[in-house]
Design a protein around this motif. Structure first.
Motif, PDB file in Angstrom:
ATOM      1  N   ASP A  90     -20.861   2.440  21.968  1.00  0.00           N
ATOM      2  CA  ASP A  90     -20.009   3.343  21.190  1.00  0.00           C
ATOM      3  C   ASP A  90     -18.880   2.571  20.530  1.00  0.00           C
ATOM      4  O   ASP A  90     -18.436   1.536  21.040  1.00  0.00           O
ATOM      5  N   MET A  91     -18.385   3.097  19.414  1.00  0.00           N
ATOM      6  CA  MET A  91     -17.267   2.480  18.715  1.00  0.00           C
ATOM      7  C   MET A  91     -16.054   2.337  19.635  1.00  0.00           C
ATOM      8  O   MET A  91     -15.308   1.349  19.537  1.00  0.00           O
ATOM      9  N   ALA A  92     -15.848   3.288  20.531  1.00  0.00           N
ATOM     10  CA  ALA A  92     -14.691   3.252  21.431  1.00  0.00           C
ATOM     11  C   ALA A  92     -14.721   2.051  22.363  1.00  0.00           C
ATOM     12  O   ALA A  92     -13.682   1.666  22.925  1.00  0.00           O
ATOM     13  N   GLU A  93     -15.884   1.438  22.543  1.00  0.00           N
ATOM     14  CA  GLU A  93     -16.008   0.291  23.439  1.00  0.00           C
ATOM     15  C   GLU A  93     -15.677  -1.023  22.751  1.00  0.00           C
ATOM     16  O   GLU A  93     -15.531  -2.055  23.420  1.00  0.00           O
TER      17      GLU A  93
ATOM     18  N   GLY B  29     -13.196  -7.614  -4.172  1.00  0.00           N
ATOM     19  CA  GLY B  29     -12.721  -6.703  -5.209  1.00  0.00           C
ATOM     20  C   GLY B  29     -11.615  -5.767  -4.766  1.00  0.00           C
ATOM     21  O   GLY B  29     -11.278  -4.827  -5.473  1.00  0.00           O
ATOM     22  N   VAL B  30     -11.029  -6.005  -3.591  1.00  0.00           N
ATOM     23  CA  VAL B  30      -9.969  -5.117  -3.117  1.00  0.00           C
ATOM     24  C   VAL B  30      -8.724  -5.947  -2.830  1.00  0.00           C
ATOM     25  O   VAL B  30      -8.585  -6.525  -1.756  1.00  0.00           O
ATOM     26  N   PRO B  31      -7.804  -6.054  -3.782  1.00  0.00           N
ATOM     27  CA  PRO B  31      -6.563  -6.792  -3.540  1.00  0.00           C
ATOM     28  C   PRO B  31      -5.622  -5.979  -2.658  1.00  0.00           C
ATOM     29  O   PRO B  31      -5.934  -4.860  -2.253  1.00  0.00           O
ATOM     30  N   GLY B  32      -4.464  -6.529  -2.373  1.00  0.00           N
ATOM     31  CA  GLY B  32      -3.471  -5.787  -1.585  1.00  0.00           C
ATOM     32  C   GLY B  32      -3.948  -5.560  -0.166  1.00  0.00           C
ATOM     33  O   GLY B  32      -4.116  -6.515   0.604  1.00  0.00           O
ATOM     34  N   PRO B  33      -4.196  -4.297   0.220  1.00  0.00           N
ATOM     35  CA  PRO B  33      -4.582  -4.025   1.604  1.00  0.00           C
ATOM     36  C   PRO B  33      -5.872  -4.723   2.007  1.00  0.00           C
ATOM     37  O   PRO B  33      -6.082  -5.011   3.181  1.00  0.00           O
ATOM     38  N   GLY B  34      -6.741  -5.012   1.047  1.00  0.00           N
ATOM     39  CA  GLY B  34      -7.979  -5.704   1.365  1.00  0.00           C
ATOM     40  C   GLY B  34      -7.764  -7.115   1.853  1.00  0.00           C
ATOM     41  O   GLY B  34      -8.669  -7.714   2.430  1.00  0.00           O
ATOM     42  N   SER B  35      -6.566  -7.683   1.630  1.00  0.00           N
ATOM     43  CA  SER B  35      -6.308  -9.038   2.085  1.00  0.00           C
ATOM     44  C   SER B  35      -6.019  -9.078   3.586  1.00  0.00           C
ATOM     45  O   SER B  35      -6.069 -10.149   4.192  1.00  0.00           O
ATOM     46  N   LEU B  36      -5.691  -7.953   4.175  1.00  0.00           N
ATOM     47  CA  LEU B  36      -5.491  -7.863   5.628  1.00  0.00           C
ATOM     48  C   LEU B  36      -6.750  -7.248   6.219  1.00  0.00           C
ATOM     49  O   LEU B  36      -6.772  -6.092   6.642  1.00  0.00           O
ATOM     50  N   MET B  37      -7.806  -8.048   6.255  1.00  0.00           N
ATOM     51  CA  MET B  37      -9.140  -7.496   6.472  1.00  0.00           C
ATOM     52  C   MET B  37      -9.297  -6.787   7.807  1.00  0.00           C
ATOM     53  O   MET B  37      -9.758  -5.657   7.870  1.00  0.00           O
ATOM     54  N   THR B  38      -8.909  -7.469   8.888  1.00  0.00           N
ATOM     55  CA  THR B  38      -9.126  -6.842  10.199  1.00  0.00           C
ATOM     56  C   THR B  38      -8.250  -5.613  10.377  1.00  0.00           C
ATOM     57  O   THR B  38      -8.677  -4.623  10.980  1.00  0.00           O
ATOM     58  N   ILE B  39      -7.033  -5.645   9.850  1.00  0.00           N
ATOM     59  CA  ILE B  39      -6.124  -4.497   9.998  1.00  0.00           C
ATOM     60  C   ILE B  39      -6.647  -3.307   9.209  1.00  0.00           C
ATOM     61  O   ILE B  39      -6.688  -2.172   9.704  1.00  0.00           O
ATOM     62  N   THR B  40      -7.055  -3.562   7.959  1.00  0.00           N
ATOM     63  CA  THR B  40      -7.579  -2.485   7.124  1.00  0.00           C
ATOM     64  C   THR B  40      -8.818  -1.846   7.747  1.00  0.00           C
ATOM     65  O   THR B  40      -8.929  -0.623   7.856  1.00  0.00           O
ATOM     66  N   LEU B  41      -9.755  -2.690   8.167  1.00  0.00           N
ATOM     67  CA  LEU B  41     -10.994  -2.177   8.744  1.00  0.00           C
ATOM     68  C   LEU B  41     -10.753  -1.533  10.099  1.00  0.00           C
ATOM     69  O   LEU B  41     -11.323  -0.481  10.408  1.00  0.00           O
ATOM     70  N   GLY B  42      -9.897  -2.134  10.909  1.00  0.00           N
ATOM     71  CA  GLY B  42      -9.588  -1.553  12.219  1.00  0.00           C
ATOM     72  C   GLY B  42      -8.989  -0.169  12.101  1.00  0.00           C
ATOM     73  O   GLY B  42      -9.348   0.751  12.849  1.00  0.00           O
ATOM     74  N   GLU B  43      -8.075   0.000  11.137  1.00  0.00           N
ATOM     75  CA  GLU B  43      -7.484   1.310  10.908  1.00  0.00           C
ATOM     76  C   GLU B  43      -8.554   2.325  10.511  1.00  0.00           C
ATOM     77  O   GLU B  43      -8.599   3.448  11.025  1.00  0.00           O
ATOM     78  N   TYR B  44      -9.452   1.905   9.620  1.00  0.00           N
ATOM     79  CA  TYR B  44     -10.473   2.815   9.113  1.00  0.00           C
ATOM     80  C   TYR B  44     -11.455   3.229  10.196  1.00  0.00           C
ATOM     81  O   TYR B  44     -11.900   4.382  10.253  1.00  0.00           O
ATOM     82  N   LEU B  45     -11.795   2.285  11.071  1.00  0.00           N
ATOM     83  CA  LEU B  45     -12.753   2.568  12.138  1.00  0.00           C
ATOM     84  C   LEU B  45     -12.107   3.150  13.391  1.00  0.00           C
ATOM     85  O   LEU B  45     -12.817   3.572  14.308  1.00  0.00           O
ATOM     86  N   GLY B  46     -10.795   3.148  13.433  1.00  0.00           N
ATOM     87  CA  GLY B  46     -10.109   3.661  14.620  1.00  0.00           C
ATOM     88  C   GLY B  46     -10.162   2.712  15.791  1.00  0.00           C
ATOM     89  O   GLY B  46     -10.159   3.134  16.956  1.00  0.00           O
ATOM     90  N   ILE B  47     -10.192   1.402  15.511  1.00  0.00           N
ATOM     91  CA  ILE B  47     -10.274   0.389  16.561  1.00  0.00           C
ATOM     92  C   ILE B  47      -8.909  -0.266  16.738  1.00  0.00           C
ATOM     93  O   ILE B  47      -8.259  -0.660  15.769  1.00  0.00           O
ATOM     94  N   ARG B  48      -8.471  -0.382  17.986  1.00  0.00           N
ATOM     95  CA  ARG B  48      -7.262  -1.126  18.314  1.00  0.00           C
ATOM     96  C   ARG B  48      -7.687  -2.327  19.158  1.00  0.00           C
ATOM     97  O   ARG B  48      -7.700  -2.278  20.388  1.00  0.00           O
TER      98      ARG B  48
END
Length: 387
Positions: free
Chosen positions: A44-47, A58-77
């Motif tokens: 599971d994603m929660a694991e 093609g995504v400047p700005g927030p796309g440069s903080l890759m793990t943070i952007t993706l982690g936020e979107y997936l709900g992963i800490r």
């Protein structure tokens, strides 16, 4: 090893004519493939407590903080993060980093992810790179990039070793034969050496069919411990060895135009795994251009310097050949979403699990995967095994 790292889930994004079949943004494609890879594993994603990703095209700005952007979107800490970006070899390096983190107890379930919408957004061009930092010494001269750098390497290899355009074309022809067996490949119609040579010249001596595709795409890999894998869905694929390195960014600073750091990363990976060349059943090599494959085969030691043209002759790397390579169709015929290294790993895992259908290599138990990034700038090599 008390906590041995293994791969337990893989997934890639379905494409239609080189674009995402289901549409969406780079975050949406990564969310879908992450969920599919976790389902493949039975997790599971929660694991997920380790998150690794590289550049979001093609995504400047927030796309440069890759793990943070993706982690936020997936709900992963996550407890462990890695945003290493060394180009197309980043994901082979991520496998190494995730293995180290898992084996040291720094995380338990690592997700490696990538997504690109470069074809949909028409964001990939040959216009070169901004003339800043070290690029200021090359970009103003107008060389097409990145193909121009690879063309320089190809021309040097031809000069030093007598390599021919026909030998380069053999790589594209063999890879297309694998793609013809793969219903997910973008380009499946057979081609000949003459077809490659008749295709438009992009940067002498590299033709259109010497060059990788420009597609959307994405994928995900899930890793955990061998102990945890015993209770999961699929057979574990062991990470037996790895190596990573880089030498340059601007092609003018490449120490030797015909030798990449795969000479180092391949040697270290094979020594760590305790295997020799003849123990490798299937090889997945980054094929951004046909010359990339020839240089990599030599650097990895499968043949001597200057011998790769003869090594790939007579479709030796095609289905039924003695040296199965790039078995899903590669970046030349399957897909190339900006950085292709993660998809090399996905194919290797599927081959080792016996899931590759018509293109399955009989008895495949050990695979070598080598990524190349930048302009022959970086390499990372992994040895994967069912045993």
């Amino acid at each position: 090893m008390a906590r041995e790292a293994v791969i337990v889930g893989v997934a890639d994004a379905p494409l239609e004519k080189g674009v995402l079949r289901d549409g969406g943004t780079v975050l949406q494609v990564q969310a879908r493939t992450a969920k599919a890879a976790l389902d493949d594993a039975g997790l599971d994603m929660a694991e997920v407590d380790g998150l690794l990703t590289a550049g979001i095209w093609g995504v400047p700005g927030p796309g440069s903080l890759m793990t943070i952007t993706l982690g936020e979107y997936l709900g992963i800490r996550p407890r462990f993060v890695d945003g290493t970006n060394i180009g197309g070899s980043a994901f082979e390096a991520h496998v190494a980093h995730a293995a180290l983190a898992i084996e040291s107890g720094y995380c338990d379930v690592a997700l490696i992810s990538y997504g690109s919408t470069q074809r949909s957004e028409r964001s990939r061009t040959l216009g070169g790179r901004p003339p800043i930092l070290t690029m200021q010494y090359e970009t103003p001269y107008g060389m097409l990039m990145p193909i121009g750098g690879y063309a320089l390497a190809a021309m040097r290899h031809m000069h030093d070793y007598g390599t021919t355009s026909e030998q380069l074309a053999e790589v594209a022809v063999a890879t297309r034969r694998w793609a013809s067996l793969n219903p997910t490949a973008m380009m499946r119609d057979p081609i000949t050496v003459d077809d490659v040579l008749a295709s438009p010249m992009i940067s002498d001596p590299l033709h259109l069919l010497d060059s990788c595709l420009v597609t959307d795409g994405g994928g995900a890999i899930v890793m955990t411990t061998a102990e945890r894998a015993r209770s999961l869905n699929k057979p574990a694929v062991y990470v037996r060895g790895y190596g990573e390195s880089h030498t340059h960014w601007t092609i003018s600073q490449m120490p030797d135009l015909t030798l990449t750091t795969a000479a180092e990363t391949g040697r270290r990976a094979m020594e760590m795994a305790g295997v020799s060349h003849d123990a490798i059943d299937v090889v997945e090599i980054y094929d951004s251009f046909t010359i990339t494959v020839l240089l990599t085969l030599e650097a990895l030691g499968f043949c001597g310097r200057g011998e790769s043209g003869a090594f790939v002759a007579d479709c030796r790397t095609a289905p039924g050949g003695a040296f199965p390579m790039n078995t899903n169709g590669g970046g030349l015929s399957h897909s190339h979403p900006g950085m292709y290294g993660l998809l090399l790993l996905v194919e290797a895992v599927r081959q080792l699990r016996g899931e590759s259908g018509e293109r399955q290599v009989d008895g495949a138990r050990t695979a070598l995967v080598n990524g190349t990034g930048g302009t022959l700038s970086s390499t990372a090599t992994c040895i994967l095994s069912r045993d």
